[in-house]
Scaffold this active site. Structure first.
Site, PDB file in Angstrom:
ATOM      1  N   PRO A  89       0.817  -1.216   0.000  1.00  0.00           N
ATOM      2  CG  PRO A  89      -0.700  -1.513   1.750  1.00  0.00           C
ATOM      3  CD  PRO A  89       0.585  -2.045   1.190  1.00  0.00           C
ATOM      4  CD  GLU A 116      -0.993  -5.175  10.125  1.00  0.00           C
ATOM      5  OE1 GLU A 116      -1.035  -3.981   9.784  1.00  0.00           O
ATOM      6  OE2 GLU A 116      -1.989  -5.931  10.091  1.00  0.00           O
ATOM      7  NE  ARG A 154      -4.817  -5.552 -21.923  1.00  0.00           N
ATOM      8  CZ  ARG A 154      -5.810  -6.131 -22.578  1.00  0.00           C
ATOM      9  NH1 ARG A 154      -6.240  -7.319 -22.239  1.00  0.00           N
ATOM     10  NH2 ARG A 154      -6.395  -5.509 -23.579  1.00  0.00           N
ATOM     11  CG  ASP A 169      -6.017  -2.238 -24.190  1.00  0.00           C
ATOM     12  OD1 ASP A 169      -7.103  -2.632 -24.660  1.00  0.00           O
ATOM     13  OD2 ASP A 169      -5.209  -2.982 -23.606  1.00  0.00           O
TER      14      ASP A 169
END
Ligand code: 9D3
Length: 247
Positions: A89, A116, A154, A169
């Site tokens: 994160p 964590e 991709r 895309d």
């Protein structure tokens, strides 16, 4: 290109990546994928991969040694240019540009944390970069690793069929996609736009570009502010905005 994932849940990675584009790319030899479980590199009888945080507090932290030894095994399975990325994160938000940059690598090693997170010394000593998939909380790095693997695969030549093209895309051109329609021509009184039935491909391409610009203006104005528009695109967007303001 080969992907190696350091994870406590190897089956989560291998199973999910066996579907669709990523599955076919592996079958075609365009990408290689292996998973490395820190638990297999433990030396105690309980195969311990986590421990309590110094300083106290809730949750557990992944121990340095099993991570380091799993990573070492992953490195030995590859060759050439390699990058080690810790998914967390706290990482830099991934963008199409960041993923495109990774195409030059021969090996991308992704470290998925649980609990964590990992001992900070592993991030500092063993990892080259730290990436996040966005500002929301998920339970571990595995789904983030799968996002990275899918998005990079991709972009590799031969990974997409004739139908799909990475060049078309959304986000590759910095705009959202235009709307799509298929049969029937009417659903609940809503008709397919006439231009798509016209067979005039210059008109159709202009309509699609106008819609892509218009949808981006409506839903993601932040993307438009970053993008340099051609004179033609400026004209199409003005037409779209005028049309909306009339309605
Ligand atoms: C209490 C503080 N939390 C940190 C924001 C604890 C915490 C939440 C989630 C610790 C680890 C995790 C697990 N998340 C990931 O491993 C993760 C993640 C994410 O949660 N969001 C966006 N990108 C990523 S990449 C890996």
């Amino acid at each position: 290109m080969r992907f190696d994932v350091v994870t406590l849940f190897p089956e989560m990675i291998m199973t999910a990546a066996s579907y669709g584009i990523t599955g076919r790319a592996q079958e075609r030899g365009i990408v290689g994928l292996s998973a490395w479980n820190p638990r297999d590199y433990t030396t105690d009888r309980h195969r311990t991969v986590d421990d309590r945080p110094y300083g106290g507090g809730p949750g557990m932290v992944m121990k340095y040694q099993p991570l380091h030894d799993a990573l070492t095994a992953a490195k030995q399975a590859g060759f050439g240019s390699v990058k080690v990325v810790y998914l967390s994160p706290q990482g830099k938000p991934i963008t199409q540009a960041l993923l495109t940059e990774a195409l030059k690598l021969q090996q991308l090693i992704l470290v998925a944390g649980r609990y964590e997170g990992v001992d900070e010394r592993f991030v500092e000593l063993d990892c080259d970069d730290e990436w996040s998939i966005g500002d929301y909380v998920i339970s571990g790095g595995e789904l983030a690793a799968l996002v990275v693997i899918d998005a990079i695969t991709r972009l590799l030549p031969g990974a997409l069929g004739d139908e799909e093209s990475a060049q078309q895309d959304s986000h590759v051109n910095g705009l959202l996609d235009c709307p799509h329609f298929t049969r029937p021509e009417q659903v609940d009184g809503k008709a397919v736009p006439d231009v798509l039935l016209s067979g005039n491909h210059a008109d159709i391409n202009r309509w699609r570009m106008k819609q892509a610009l218009g949808k981006t203006w409506q839903k993601r104005p932040d993307l438009l502010r970053k993008k340099e528009l051609t004179a033609e695109q400026e004209k199409l967007l003005k037409e779209f905005v005028n049309q909306v303001e009339l309605n």
